[in-house]
Each structure stands twice: as C-alpha cells, then as structure tokens.
Scaffold this motif. Sequence first.
Motif, PDB file in Angstrom:
ATOM      1  N   VAL A  93      44.848  45.620  50.106  1.00 46.34           N
ATOM      2  CA  VAL A  93      43.619  45.874  49.336  1.00 46.34           C
ATOM      3  C   VAL A  93      42.726  46.863  50.081  1.00 46.34           C
ATOM      4  O   VAL A  93      42.210  47.813  49.495  1.00 46.34           O
ATOM      5  CB  VAL A  93      42.875  44.547  49.041  1.00 46.34           C
TER       6      VAL A  93
ATOM      7  N   GLU B 195      41.906  50.573  48.683  1.00 47.47           N
ATOM      8  CA  GLU B 195      40.530  50.951  48.352  1.00 47.47           C
ATOM      9  C   GLU B 195      40.065  52.185  49.129  1.00 47.47           C
ATOM     10  O   GLU B 195      39.341  53.010  48.596  1.00 47.47           O
ATOM     11  CB  GLU B 195      39.576  49.780  48.602  1.00 47.47           C
TER      12      GLU B 195
ATOM     13  N   GLU C 115      42.222  54.288  50.477  1.00 51.06           N
ATOM     14  CA  GLU C 115      43.319  55.227  50.269  1.00 51.06           C
ATOM     15  C   GLU C 115      43.893  55.768  51.572  1.00 51.06           C
ATOM     16  O   GLU C 115      44.224  56.950  51.681  1.00 51.06           O
ATOM     17  CB  GLU C 115      42.900  56.350  49.318  1.00 51.06           C
TER      18      GLU C 115
ATOM     19  N   ILE D  99      47.424  49.819  44.098  1.00 53.69           N
ATOM     20  CA  ILE D  99      45.997  50.023  43.823  1.00 53.69           C
ATOM     21  C   ILE D  99      45.722  51.505  43.593  1.00 53.69           C
ATOM     22  O   ILE D  99      45.048  51.882  42.620  1.00 53.69           O
ATOM     23  CB  ILE D  99      45.134  49.450  44.962  1.00 53.69           C
TER      24      ILE D  99
ATOM     25  N   LYS E  25      44.733  53.237  39.947  1.00 51.45           N
ATOM     26  CA  LYS E  25      43.524  54.052  39.742  1.00 51.45           C
ATOM     27  C   LYS E  25      43.881  55.387  39.098  1.00 51.45           C
ATOM     28  O   LYS E  25      43.209  55.834  38.171  1.00 51.45           O
ATOM     29  CB  LYS E  25      42.830  54.324  41.075  1.00 51.45           C
TER      30      LYS E  25
END
Length: 161
Positions: A52, A56, A58, A108, A112
Amino acid sequence: MSQPVPPPGNPFADGAYTGAPVPPPAPPRNNVALGVLAALVAALVAGAIYGVVAGEIEREIGWAAIGVGFVTGLAAGKIGGANPALPFASAVFSLGGVYVGQLVGIAIIGGKELKIPFTEMFFQNFDLLVQAWNQTKDPMTLLFFVLAGVGAFAGARKANR
C-alpha cells in the motif's frame, strides 16, 4: 526501644524483603508450529502494508522491505522461541511478503492508471500483475528481497535476546 511488631499475615515483615516482587518466569516459548504460523501472518500483513505504501507513493523503499522481514522474524521468535529453524522460515516468508507487497503496489498503481478499483485489479487481473512484475523487476527489486531476508534473521535473533 524495641521495633514495632508487624501486622499478622505479612510475609515480608521480618525485614528480609528489600526489593520489588519477582515476576513469575515467562512461559517457555518453544512452539515451532505457532512460530511459523506467526511468521506467515506477519509476512502477509507487513507485505500488504508495504504494498500500500509503495503503491501510494509509486516507489519502493528499502527500509520498508527490511521492516517486512524484521516484523516477520520478530513475530516468529517471540511466539515460537529460539528454535534455529525459525529465522530460516521467517526469511522465506518475508520474501513472500515482499513479493505480495510488490504485487499490491503494482495493482494500486495500475488501478489508478486504468481507473479501476484495486480489488478488481488484484483479484481479477492477477496474471497481468505477475506479468507486470516480471517485466519491471530489476536488480533493485531483487535487493529488496535480500533486505527482507536479512531483516527476518535480525528480527528472529532480536526476539530471543
């Protein structure tokens, strides 16, 4: 002048007691199976958190990979005791935790970009995640595995000092 008489029922009234009560000894920790299970759970949870964070921001962070390993080893050592197999089991599970974390991070980031939920990206397109991981792995990716393994050994050793 004589000393006052202590009240009845006080076992420390003779003056021999000078410190705090001694706590009972810790129960023996020598359950390898529970230690291995604790390592597995810790690796999955820490790996998910690692993923995570990586997703978030990256990017991956080396100290976070060490943290996955350390938490995995610490859990195994605290629960399972000083069995010499536990650092090795912790190292293996920490590698899996970092791998899962890297996949979570990719899911994630990909979610996005494609504007789809993480759950759809991770569970319905898992084969694409593995392909993306294979295409993007580099020496730094493998270094994170090494860091996690070292962290696992350190955590298991720290738990039993």
